[in-house]
Design an enzyme around this catalytic site. Sequence first.
Site, PDB file in Angstrom:
ATOM      1  N   HIS A  57      -5.628  27.305   1.906  1.00 54.05           N
ATOM      2  CA  HIS A  57      -6.312  26.765   3.090  1.00 54.05           C
ATOM      3  C   HIS A  57      -5.768  25.381   3.397  1.00 54.05           C
ATOM      4  O   HIS A  57      -4.921  24.866   2.669  1.00 54.05           O
ATOM      5  CB  HIS A  57      -7.838  26.774   2.910  1.00 54.05           C
ATOM      6  CG  HIS A  57      -8.380  25.883   1.837  1.00 54.05           C
ATOM      7  ND1 HIS A  57      -8.048  26.015   0.509  1.00 54.05           N
ATOM      8  CD2 HIS A  57      -9.246  24.833   1.898  1.00 54.05           C
ATOM      9  CE1 HIS A  57      -8.704  25.105  -0.193  1.00 54.05           C
ATOM     10  NE2 HIS A  57      -9.428  24.369   0.618  1.00 54.05           N
ATOM     11  N   HIS A  59      -7.040  22.248   3.638  1.00 60.15           N
ATOM     12  CA  HIS A  59      -7.529  20.948   3.163  1.00 60.15           C
ATOM     13  C   HIS A  59      -6.410  20.134   2.515  1.00 60.15           C
ATOM     14  O   HIS A  59      -5.486  20.692   1.914  1.00 60.15           O
ATOM     15  CB  HIS A  59      -8.689  21.142   2.180  1.00 60.15           C
ATOM     16  CG  HIS A  59      -9.982  21.474   2.868  1.00 60.15           C
ATOM     17  ND1 HIS A  59     -11.029  22.079   2.233  1.00 60.15           N
ATOM     18  CD2 HIS A  59     -10.385  21.279   4.155  1.00 60.15           C
ATOM     19  CE1 HIS A  59     -12.030  22.251   3.094  1.00 60.15           C
ATOM     20  NE2 HIS A  59     -11.657  21.775   4.264  1.00 60.15           N
ATOM     21  N   ASP A  61      -6.080  18.326  -0.081  1.00 56.17           N
ATOM     22  CA  ASP A  61      -5.770  18.471  -1.507  1.00 56.17           C
ATOM     23  C   ASP A  61      -5.227  19.871  -1.827  1.00 56.17           C
ATOM     24  O   ASP A  61      -5.119  20.250  -2.995  1.00 56.17           O
ATOM     25  CB  ASP A  61      -6.990  18.133  -2.381  1.00 56.17           C
ATOM     26  CG  ASP A  61      -8.179  19.024  -2.114  1.00 56.17           C
ATOM     27  OD1 ASP A  61      -8.357  19.469  -0.960  1.00 56.17           O
ATOM     28  OD2 ASP A  61      -8.952  19.289  -3.058  1.00 56.17           O
ATOM     29  N   HIS A 115     -15.646  28.723   2.726  1.00 59.67           N
ATOM     30  CA  HIS A 115     -15.326  27.307   2.489  1.00 59.67           C
ATOM     31  C   HIS A 115     -14.665  26.738   3.744  1.00 59.67           C
ATOM     32  O   HIS A 115     -15.070  25.697   4.253  1.00 59.67           O
ATOM     33  CB  HIS A 115     -14.405  27.222   1.280  1.00 59.67           C
ATOM     34  CG  HIS A 115     -13.923  25.844   0.960  1.00 59.67           C
ATOM     35  ND1 HIS A 115     -14.766  24.843   0.544  1.00 59.67           N
ATOM     36  CD2 HIS A 115     -12.672  25.298   1.001  1.00 59.67           C
ATOM     37  CE1 HIS A 115     -14.053  23.737   0.338  1.00 59.67           C
ATOM     38  NE2 HIS A 115     -12.783  23.990   0.606  1.00 59.67           N
ATOM     39  N   HIS A 172     -10.001  23.942  -8.834  1.00 64.10           N
ATOM     40  CA  HIS A 172     -10.643  22.726  -9.355  1.00 64.10           C
ATOM     41  C   HIS A 172     -11.258  22.971 -10.726  1.00 64.10           C
ATOM     42  O   HIS A 172     -11.706  24.083 -11.027  1.00 64.10           O
ATOM     43  CB  HIS A 172     -11.761  22.247  -8.406  1.00 64.10           C
ATOM     44  CG  HIS A 172     -11.268  21.691  -7.114  1.00 64.10           C
ATOM     45  ND1 HIS A 172     -10.888  20.376  -6.959  1.00 64.10           N
ATOM     46  CD2 HIS A 172     -11.088  22.276  -5.903  1.00 64.10           C
ATOM     47  CE1 HIS A 172     -10.509  20.165  -5.710  1.00 64.10           C
ATOM     48  NE2 HIS A 172     -10.617  21.302  -5.038  1.00 64.10           N
TER      49      HIS A 172
END
Length: 256
Positions: A57, A59, A61, A115, A172
Site C-alpha cells: 500500500h 503509506h 513507511d 487499512h 510491523h
Amino acid sequence: MAALQIHQIPCLQDNYGYLIHDPDAVLTATIDTPDAGAIERALTERGWQLDYILNTHHHFDHAGGNLALKAKTGCVIVGSRSDARRIPGIDILVGEGDTFTLGSHRARILETSGHTVGHICYVFDDDNAAFVGDTLFSLGCGRLFEGTPAQMWASLQKLMALPGDMRVYCAHEYTANNGRFAVTLEPRNAALAARVREVATLRAAGRPTVPSTIGLEKATNPFLRPASPELRATLGLPAATDADVLGATRRRKDSF
Ligand SMILES: [Zn+2]
C-alpha cells in the site's frame, strides 16, 4: 527448485522490510520500501541485485523508498491497480486474482482493503509465505484509516482461508502491545495466554515475533475471532454481525 529465500529487515521504529530471493533465477524483490538505506545495505551484504519492489500500500513507511531504490537499481515497481496514483514509480498494476512471478515462485494477489482502500497482499502458496503489509498483524490488524469494518472483515476472511501453516509476514512488530489488548477481550483463551508468554520471551531476547502463522492467528488474534463467545460477551455484543464485532474491537483498540 530451490526454496524462496526470505530475509527480514528490522527498520525505522518497528517496521519489517523483507527481501525475497530466487537463487535459481537470481532474482530479488523487496516487499515494500520502509527504509531505502536499510534495504540497500541488506542487498549489498547478500550480493543481491534488486529487480522488483512489491508494494502492499501507499503509506510512507511502505512506499517511501520506492523512487530512491528505483533510481539506484532500475528495479520494476509492482503495486495495486486501485491505488496506482498513490504508489510512487509504479510500473506493473495488479489486483485481485492476478499473479506475480519471481523466477519459479508465484504469488497470488489478494485485495485486502480496510487499512487503506486498495491495499494488497502477496501470497506465495508453494512457499507457504504471505506478505500481508498492514492488513494483519500478529494478535492485531491495521487501523481502519480508509475502509469500513465490513471491508476489513472481508479482507481478513481471505487470509483466514489460507492454510493454517501459512507463514504470515507482517510489516510491523506490534505483537507485545497487541497481546496486552487481546487478553482484555479473551482472558480465558489458553492459546492466547501461551502466545503472550512466548512473545514476552522472544522480545526479552531481542527476537522478532514475526512471522506468525494463519493457524496461530486464528486461535489467538481477536480481529480474526469475532465469533468467539467470550470476546462477544466482553464487548456486550452477543448477537451482532461479525463485521460489527470487528468494528467494535478495532474502535476499542484505537483508544487502548
Ligand atoms: Zn500503513
